[in-house]
Design an enzyme around this catalytic site. Structure first.
Site, PDB file in Angstrom:
ATOM      1  N   GLU A   1      15.695  -5.590  -4.451  1.00 33.01           N
ATOM      2  CA  GLU A   1      14.599  -5.061  -3.639  1.00 33.01           C
ATOM      3  C   GLU A   1      15.067  -4.778  -2.211  1.00 33.01           C
ATOM      4  O   GLU A   1      15.408  -5.706  -1.477  1.00 33.01           O
ATOM      5  CB  GLU A   1      13.423  -6.038  -3.576  1.00 33.01           C
ATOM      6  CG  GLU A   1      12.279  -5.473  -2.733  1.00 33.01           C
ATOM      7  CD  GLU A   1      11.177  -6.483  -2.451  1.00 33.01           C
ATOM      8  OE1 GLU A   1      10.091  -6.044  -2.012  1.00 33.01           O
ATOM      9  OE2 GLU A   1      11.385  -7.682  -2.637  1.00 33.01           O
TER      10      GLU A   1
ATOM     11  N   GLU B   1       1.237  -7.086  -3.673  1.00 35.40           N
ATOM     12  CA  GLU B   1       1.888  -7.925  -2.670  1.00 35.40           C
ATOM     13  C   GLU B   1       1.383  -7.502  -1.287  1.00 35.40           C
ATOM     14  O   GLU B   1       2.082  -6.839  -0.526  1.00 35.40           O
ATOM     15  CB  GLU B   1       3.410  -7.810  -2.749  1.00 35.40           C
ATOM     16  CG  GLU B   1       4.104  -8.835  -1.878  1.00 35.40           C
ATOM     17  CD  GLU B   1       5.616  -8.693  -1.856  1.00 35.40           C
ATOM     18  OE1 GLU B   1       6.275  -9.434  -2.607  1.00 35.40           O
ATOM     19  OE2 GLU B   1       6.131  -7.855  -1.106  1.00 35.40           O
TER      20      GLU B   1
END
EC number: 5.3.1.22
Length: 279
Positions: free
Chosen positions: A150, A249
């Site tokens: 990520e 998120e």
């Protein structure tokens, strides 16, 4: 075109509730069928697995341990001299993933060491990262797990993070060349670093194993004020045939009530005829 599947990121959602078990129950009662959590390591994995089952949830993503956060560590994958600690953390993450039935682990790259010059140490850190990723790919393959990379933006969130653009992550994945390592696309970070979301989503989606969403710049719900048009982005992901999960998120913007801020998701579920839409 299949509808998108959403997972509740319990490191961010339901902050009004203490502890992961309570958040798992809240996610299940709010209509989610999946959840993700950065670091589940404060709780025994078997206990978490039991609560998740009772809540009707499956765990779809966890992170490798961050390292020594008191010393400023935020992942160890690319940090020189911390290879042994990365591998130890990977083993712990695999144990949890197996117990939780979780198929994906975010292999955190980590930060440029304090006092080091990013440009000067970049090559060394990439070499360490490649070595650790090749090791991780082998370990994960034995358990039929997927590792994710990520990029985290260095303009706002974490100026010292090593991996900060999808282009950098994709180049590293290509060098490693292992099919069970994929890209984690956090739209919040991608927008801040590079924009061009339509082009980047279309270009990189074939190697994306997980998506995360939050509005920019406030990191609130997709329906909160900001510069991203999430109905368009969700339609784009559907049109491009994305089959994975979309992790919520974000930082709930309501007064300590995550559920109130889920109206955007209930609207999406209503349009798709989701069986839990009314929850």
């Amino acid at each position: 075109m299949a509808p998108l599947r959403f997972s509740a990121n319990l490191s961010w959602l339901f902050p009004e509730l203490p502890g992961l078990p309570a958040r798992l129950r809240a996610a299940g009662s709010s209509g989610f069928e999946a959840a993700e959590v950065a670091w589940p390591y404060a709780e025994p994995p078997e206990a978490l697995a039991r609560v998740a089952r009772e809540a009707g949830l499956r765990l779809v993503l966890i992170n490798t341990p961050p390292g020594d956060q008191e010393k400023g560590e935020m992942g160890l994958g690319a940090v020189p001299g911390r290879q042994a600690a990365f591998r130890e953390g990977l083993e712990q993450a695999v144990r949890y993933a197996k117990a939780l039935g979780c198929p994906r682990i975010h292999l955190m790259a980590g930060r440029v060491p304090q006092g080091a010059d990013r440009a000067a140490i970049r090559s060394e850190m990439e070499t360490v990262f490649l070595e650790n990723l090749r090791h991780a790919a082998g370990v994960l393959a034995q358990e039929n797990l997927v590792g994710l990379l990520e990029p985290i933006n260095t303009r706002v969130t974490d100026p010292q993070y090593f991996l900060d653009t999808p282009q950098q992550a994709a180049a590293i994945l290509q060098k490693v060349g292992r099919p069970n390592l994929q890209l984690q696309m956090d739209i919040f970070h991608w927008q801040i670093m590079d924009g061009n979301l339509t082009g980047n989503i279309r270009k990189f989606l074939p190697i994306v194993g997980h998506v995360q969403v939050a509005q920019v710049p406030g990191r609130g719900e997709p329906s909160s004020p900001g510069e991203l048009n999430f109905p368009y982005l969700f339609q784009l992901l559907e049109d491009e045939g994305y089959q994975g999960f979309v992790g919520c998120e974000y930082r709930p913007q309501g007064e300590g009530d995550t559920v109130e801020g889920l109206s955007w998701l209930r609207s999406y579920w209503d349009r798709q005829g989701h069986p839990r839409a009314g929850q």
